[in-house]
Design a protein around this motif. Structure first.
Motif, PDB file in Angstrom:
ATOM      1  N   VAL A  68      68.157  73.661 -27.052  1.00  0.00           N
ATOM      2  CA  VAL A  68      67.056  73.515 -28.003  1.00  0.00           C
ATOM      3  C   VAL A  68      65.722  73.731 -27.297  1.00  0.00           C
ATOM      4  O   VAL A  68      64.847  74.453 -27.768  1.00  0.00           O
ATOM      5  CB  VAL A  68      67.091  72.134 -28.691  1.00  0.00           C
ATOM      6  CG1 VAL A  68      65.862  71.954 -29.574  1.00  0.00           C
ATOM      7  CG2 VAL A  68      68.367  71.980 -29.499  1.00  0.00           C
ATOM      8  N   ARG A  69      65.599  73.120 -26.132  1.00  0.00           N
ATOM      9  CA  ARG A  69      64.370  73.261 -25.364  1.00  0.00           C
ATOM     10  C   ARG A  69      64.178  74.718 -24.938  1.00  0.00           C
ATOM     11  O   ARG A  69      63.085  75.264 -25.000  1.00  0.00           O
ATOM     12  CB  ARG A  69      64.420  72.334 -24.142  1.00  0.00           C
ATOM     13  CG  ARG A  69      63.136  72.298 -23.333  1.00  0.00           C
ATOM     14  CD  ARG A  69      63.123  71.136 -22.351  1.00  0.00           C
ATOM     15  NE  ARG A  69      64.057  71.345 -21.253  1.00  0.00           N
ATOM     16  CZ  ARG A  69      65.121  70.584 -21.018  1.00  0.00           C
ATOM     17  NH1 ARG A  69      65.400  69.578 -21.829  1.00  0.00           N
ATOM     18  NH2 ARG A  69      65.906  70.810 -19.988  1.00  0.00           N
ATOM     19  N   ARG A  74      63.045  76.877 -27.917  1.00  0.00           N
ATOM     20  CA  ARG A  74      61.641  76.641 -28.268  1.00  0.00           C
ATOM     21  C   ARG A  74      60.719  77.391 -27.317  1.00  0.00           C
ATOM     22  O   ARG A  74      59.700  77.958 -27.733  1.00  0.00           O
ATOM     23  CB  ARG A  74      61.333  75.142 -28.243  1.00  0.00           C
ATOM     24  CG  ARG A  74      61.895  74.371 -29.415  1.00  0.00           C
ATOM     25  CD  ARG A  74      61.479  72.915 -29.358  1.00  0.00           C
ATOM     26  NE  ARG A  74      60.028  72.752 -29.407  1.00  0.00           N
ATOM     27  CZ  ARG A  74      59.413  71.574 -29.316  1.00  0.00           C
ATOM     28  NH1 ARG A  74      60.133  70.465 -29.179  1.00  0.00           N
ATOM     29  NH2 ARG A  74      58.110  71.491 -29.375  1.00  0.00           N
ATOM     30  N   SER A  96      60.791  81.160 -28.166  1.00  0.00           N
ATOM     31  CA  SER A  96      60.051  81.416 -29.399  1.00  0.00           C
ATOM     32  C   SER A  96      58.549  81.380 -29.156  1.00  0.00           C
ATOM     33  O   SER A  96      57.793  82.217 -29.658  1.00  0.00           O
ATOM     34  CB  SER A  96      60.449  80.397 -30.470  1.00  0.00           C
ATOM     35  OG  SER A  96      59.660  80.525 -31.630  1.00  0.00           O
ATOM     36  N   TRP A  97      58.115  80.405 -28.378  1.00  0.00           N
ATOM     37  CA  TRP A  97      56.682  80.243 -28.059  1.00  0.00           C
ATOM     38  C   TRP A  97      56.166  81.455 -27.292  1.00  0.00           C
ATOM     39  O   TRP A  97      55.086  81.986 -27.591  1.00  0.00           O
ATOM     40  CB  TRP A  97      56.518  78.954 -27.250  1.00  0.00           C
ATOM     41  CG  TRP A  97      55.121  78.554 -26.949  1.00  0.00           C
ATOM     42  CD1 TRP A  97      54.209  78.005 -27.804  1.00  0.00           C
ATOM     43  CD2 TRP A  97      54.473  78.628 -25.667  1.00  0.00           C
ATOM     44  NE1 TRP A  97      53.032  77.743 -27.132  1.00  0.00           N
ATOM     45  CE2 TRP A  97      53.165  78.111 -25.836  1.00  0.00           C
ATOM     46  CE3 TRP A  97      54.873  79.069 -24.404  1.00  0.00           C
ATOM     47  CZ2 TRP A  97      52.257  78.038 -24.777  1.00  0.00           C
ATOM     48  CZ3 TRP A  97      53.965  78.999 -23.352  1.00  0.00           C
ATOM     49  CH2 TRP A  97      52.676  78.490 -23.549  1.00  0.00           C
ATOM     50  N   PRO A 107      59.119  67.997 -22.057  1.00  0.00           N
ATOM     51  CA  PRO A 107      60.406  67.796 -22.728  1.00  0.00           C
ATOM     52  C   PRO A 107      61.411  67.048 -21.868  1.00  0.00           C
ATOM     53  O   PRO A 107      62.228  66.279 -22.385  1.00  0.00           O
ATOM     54  CB  PRO A 107      60.878  69.215 -23.060  1.00  0.00           C
ATOM     55  CG  PRO A 107      60.044  70.129 -22.257  1.00  0.00           C
ATOM     56  CD  PRO A 107      58.751  69.428 -22.016  1.00  0.00           C
ATOM     57  N   THR A 120      51.816  68.369 -28.547  1.00  0.00           N
ATOM     58  CA  THR A 120      52.731  68.899 -27.520  1.00  0.00           C
ATOM     59  C   THR A 120      52.667  68.140 -26.204  1.00  0.00           C
ATOM     60  O   THR A 120      53.435  68.439 -25.280  1.00  0.00           O
ATOM     61  CB  THR A 120      52.529  70.408 -27.243  1.00  0.00           C
ATOM     62  OG1 THR A 120      51.350  70.630 -26.476  1.00  0.00           O
ATOM     63  CG2 THR A 120      52.480  71.211 -28.546  1.00  0.00           C
ATOM     64  N   TYR A 127      53.635  70.202 -33.304  1.00  0.00           N
ATOM     65  CA  TYR A 127      54.484  70.401 -32.125  1.00  0.00           C
ATOM     66  C   TYR A 127      54.394  71.821 -31.559  1.00  0.00           C
ATOM     67  O   TYR A 127      55.258  72.238 -30.786  1.00  0.00           O
ATOM     68  CB  TYR A 127      55.960  70.068 -32.428  1.00  0.00           C
ATOM     69  CG  TYR A 127      56.153  68.718 -33.060  1.00  0.00           C
ATOM     70  CD1 TYR A 127      56.093  67.550 -32.297  1.00  0.00           C
ATOM     71  CD2 TYR A 127      56.391  68.597 -34.424  1.00  0.00           C
ATOM     72  CE1 TYR A 127      56.262  66.301 -32.879  1.00  0.00           C
ATOM     73  CE2 TYR A 127      56.567  67.359 -35.016  1.00  0.00           C
ATOM     74  CZ  TYR A 127      56.490  66.207 -34.240  1.00  0.00           C
ATOM     75  OH  TYR A 127      56.657  64.966 -34.828  1.00  0.00           O
ATOM     76  N   ARG A 128      53.362  72.547 -31.906  1.00  0.00           N
ATOM     77  CA  ARG A 128      53.229  73.921 -31.416  1.00  0.00           C
ATOM     78  C   ARG A 128      51.755  74.206 -31.103  1.00  0.00           C
ATOM     79  O   ARG A 128      50.899  74.057 -31.982  1.00  0.00           O
ATOM     80  CB  ARG A 128      53.752  74.912 -32.438  1.00  0.00           C
ATOM     81  CG  ARG A 128      54.024  76.312 -31.872  1.00  0.00           C
ATOM     82  CD  ARG A 128      54.730  77.146 -32.931  1.00  0.00           C
ATOM     83  NE  ARG A 128      55.093  78.470 -32.459  1.00  0.00           N
ATOM     84  CZ  ARG A 128      56.235  78.772 -31.836  1.00  0.00           C
ATOM     85  NH1 ARG A 128      57.120  77.812 -31.613  1.00  0.00           N
ATOM     86  NH2 ARG A 128      56.503  80.007 -31.463  1.00  0.00           N
TER      87      ARG A 128
END
Length: 353
Positions: free
Chosen positions: A36-37, A40, A43-44, A147, A161, A212-213
């Motif tokens: 998951v981390r 993310r 994607s970022w 994270p 974040t 969160y982004r």
């Protein structure tokens, strides 16, 4: 792999030892990959939210997982050292003649302080568990400290974040020990932001496209520290008098009401000359003066030119015509980015309110 201590006694001694080294938060996580981390992060990066920080792309695989950086790792020890401020981080908001420096940069360089403490803790741990291997990290390696801190239970990544602790708020410098010791995990910390969106509403440049982004390209911390070229015009007025970093999203977080400044490491107490510096003195800095003023400070790494560029943006926003002479002189600065910022600032000052 080295077996840990099933009784849990090693963990307790580790926490106590970490406390003597100045860490107020300690948690343990497994070194297994967290897909998951990793997803993310990809994607970022794909959205370009890292801006010009190309090292994020170049070492993305290592950053995405603990074992991607060190395959032998079995456990991660996540640690936090408090720098909770004694005064209101937003106190200089109404003082345009002063430059606002982020709380974390007003004292001694945290890289040195945290890393030295991590190394001492690592030496102690190797002494306690013969045959163990340990690697220490603080901010300068491809490690996702925030994270990992959440997975290790010392806090959660908030909507801004940053890591948030129930006890210490967001005022934590993070470090990590990767080790071959097999230690029991503490379990992830639950997200406790709830419906609060104070951090997003407080951002002067709307740097959060969604909770969160963070879009670094719009973030004042990125623009004043990491970005080396001219600051985009669309953000200059919003920057106000912030000359190094920004604390707004942290300062408004309700959890920071519980942060105890007494727990802060004394090394991070603000230096008097950096708590509320006057713009005229900062605009007068040449390279030698800059290096002298910021010796032992994290600000030193951005160099005189980038720093003076930031101060010129603040000068342009100050409305103080008395700065015009200094600003005009900087219009012919050898650095083209500084000279451009000076021309903009001079235009703002001459335009008046």
């Amino acid at each position: 792999m080295v077996n840990g201590d099933p009784s849990g006694d090693l963990r307790q001694r580790l926490i106590e030892r970490a406390g003597t080294e100045g860490f107020v938060a300690v948690g343990i996580a497994s070194a297994e990959t967290d897909p998951v981390r990793a997803a993310r992060l990809q994607s970022w990066l794909a959205d370009g939210h890292h801006g010009s920080m190309e090292w994020m792309v170049e070492r993305a695989k290592e950053r995405a997982s603990v074992k991607g950086l060190w395959p032998a790792a079995r456990s991660v020890i996540a640690l936090g050292m408090s720098y909770a401020p004694e005064t209101d981080p937003l106190a200089l908001e109404g003082h345009p003649d002063r430059g606002r420096i982020s709380v974390y940069a007003q004292g001694r360089d945290y890289h040195d302080t945290v890393k030295k403490a991590l190394k001492r803790l690592a030496r102690w741990l190797v002494g306690e568990v013969p045959g163990a291997e340990v690697k220490v990290f603080v901010d300068t390696a491809p490690v996702m400290e925030k994270p990992l801190g959440q997975v290790a239970g010392i806090g959660w990544q908030g909507k801004h974040t940053n890591l948030v602790s129930r006890v210490h708020g967001s005022w934590l410098f993070l470090g990590a020990l990767y080790t071959t010791i097999e230690l029991a995990s503490d379990g992830a910390h639950p997200d406790t932001c709830g419906s609060c969106d104070a951090c997003q509403r407080a951002c002067p440049t709307d740097a959060f496209p969604e909770p969160y982004r963070l879009d670094a390209r719009r973030c004042i911390s990125y623009l004043t520290i990491e970005h080396s070229g001219p600051i985009p015009h669309e953000f200059r007025k919003a920057i106000g008098n912030r000359i190094y970093g920004c604390d707004d999203c942290l300062a408004v977080c309700p959890w920071n009401k519980f942060a105890d400044a007494a727990a802060s490491n004394r090394a991070f107490l603000p230096r008097a000359e950096l708590a509320a510096p006057r713009l005229p003195e900062l605009l007068a800095l040449d390279d030698t003066g800059f290096r002298a003023l910021f010796s032992g400070s994290p600000i030193k790494r951005i160099g005189r030119n980038r720093f003076v560029r930031n101060c010129l943006i603040a000068a342009g926003n100050s409305g103080d015509e008395a700065l015009s002479g200094q600003v005009e002189a900087l219009c012919s600065d050898p650095d083209p980015v500084v000279a451009e910022a000076a021309r903009w600032a001079l235009g703002e000052l001459r335009a008046g309110p």
